[in-house]
Design an enzyme around this catalytic site. Structure first.
Site, PDB file in Angstrom:
ATOM      1  N   SER A 184       0.805  -1.217   0.000  1.00  0.00           N
ATOM      2  CA  SER A 184       0.000   0.000   0.000  1.00  0.00           C
ATOM      3  C   SER A 184       0.839   1.270   0.000  1.00  0.00           C
ATOM      4  CB  SER A 184      -0.941   0.005   1.208  1.00  0.00           C
ATOM      5  OG  SER A 184      -1.821  -1.087   1.159  1.00  0.00           O
ATOM      6  N   HIS A 230      -0.049   4.659   4.210  1.00  0.00           N
ATOM      7  CA  HIS A 230      -0.628   5.313   3.038  1.00  0.00           C
ATOM      8  C   HIS A 230      -0.150   6.759   2.937  1.00  0.00           C
ATOM      9  CE1 HIS A 230      -4.298   2.344   3.072  1.00  0.00           C
ATOM     10  NE2 HIS A 230      -3.137   1.751   2.856  1.00  0.00           N
TER      11      HIS A 230
END
Length: 254
Positions: A184, A230
């Protein structure tokens, strides 16, 4: 008998269309701009002349003529790693390559800040599938723009940025003993790269902005998702891409 003189409001006309009254001015050059010459921005508007100048001066992105082989290679590495997670017993892959800031701090196993980006939740194949789908979609778009080696640099540094985000917010919020795996950070780095490339080319950035916001909201609403990774990946991916494009533009001007 006296007469009264009332001044009528004076409106300027558009330089491009003298027969059109211009009620607004360009947010960049300040010239009167009629409705036909207005180009809406995310905030305010500019005239078509400023838009054309912006496009002319924007860094030109070189497109590679080859297939996005680096993207395919990265997907292949992730898939092979996931298969090995199932083939090697006792969760050896997870125990050896996942990232835990506190554990790394104690043991000095720094490779985990990078290798964790190629390991996924073993019991949740959707984790791998969604990340690889995003990598395929954005990788095949970005790799031709940057070139495969600069693209790889952005991706790997974004993974490191994701680990740095986990570490930073862990220190800040008292959550260093947290296990993280997954691509991610690298994927969000590609989101950031795509945003920067779109802005530099004068393109429409609202779709990628909406996608980033939706994914961030999703990360906050559902447990088990590392919004810290993220955010770290997004910031580093955008920053590195911006630097590479600026350096590339400066080199061409010399």
């Amino acid at each position: 008998m006296t007469s009264q003189h009332t001044d009528q409001p004076q409106f300027q006309t558009c330089p491009r269309h003298p027969d059109q009254i211009a009620y607004t001015r360009c947010g960049r050059c300040g010239r009167p701009t009629c409705t036909q010459c207005q180009v809406p921005l995310e905030v305010g508007m500019m005239c078509v002349d400023c838009r054309d100048e912006h496009i002319r001066n924007a860094p030109k992105i070189k497109y590679a003529k080859t297939a996005p082989t680096m993207t395919y290679a990265l997907i292949g590495i992730n898939v092979v790693a996931y298969i090995l997670q199932w083939l090697i017993p006792n969760y050896w892959m997870l125990r050896t390559f996942l990232f835990n800031p506190l554990y790394v701090q104690i043991t000095g196993e720094w490779w985990r800040v990078l290798t964790s980006g190629f390991i996924h939740a073993q019991a949740n194949p959707t984790h791998l599938l969604l990340n690889m789908f995003s990598l395929w979609i954005f990788g095949k778009a970005i790799e031709p723009m940057l070139g495969k080696w600069r693209y790889l640099l952005v991706y790997l540094l974004s993974i490191l940025g994701g680990s740095a985000g986990v570490w930073f917010f862990g220190e800040l919020m008292g959550g260093l003993n947290t296990n993280t795996v997954g691509a991610s950070g690298g994927i969000f780095g590609l989101f950031g790269a795509f945003f920067v490339l779109t802005k530099l080319r004068g393109g429409e950035s609202r779709p990628i902005t909406i996608l980033i916001v939706i994914n961030f909201v999703y990360g906050f609403l559902f447990p088990g998702i590392s919004w810290q990774a993220h955010l770290g990946g997004l910031v580093i991916g955008a920053l590195v891409t911006w630097i590479l494009q600026r350096v590339d533009g400066a080199t061409r001007r010399q």
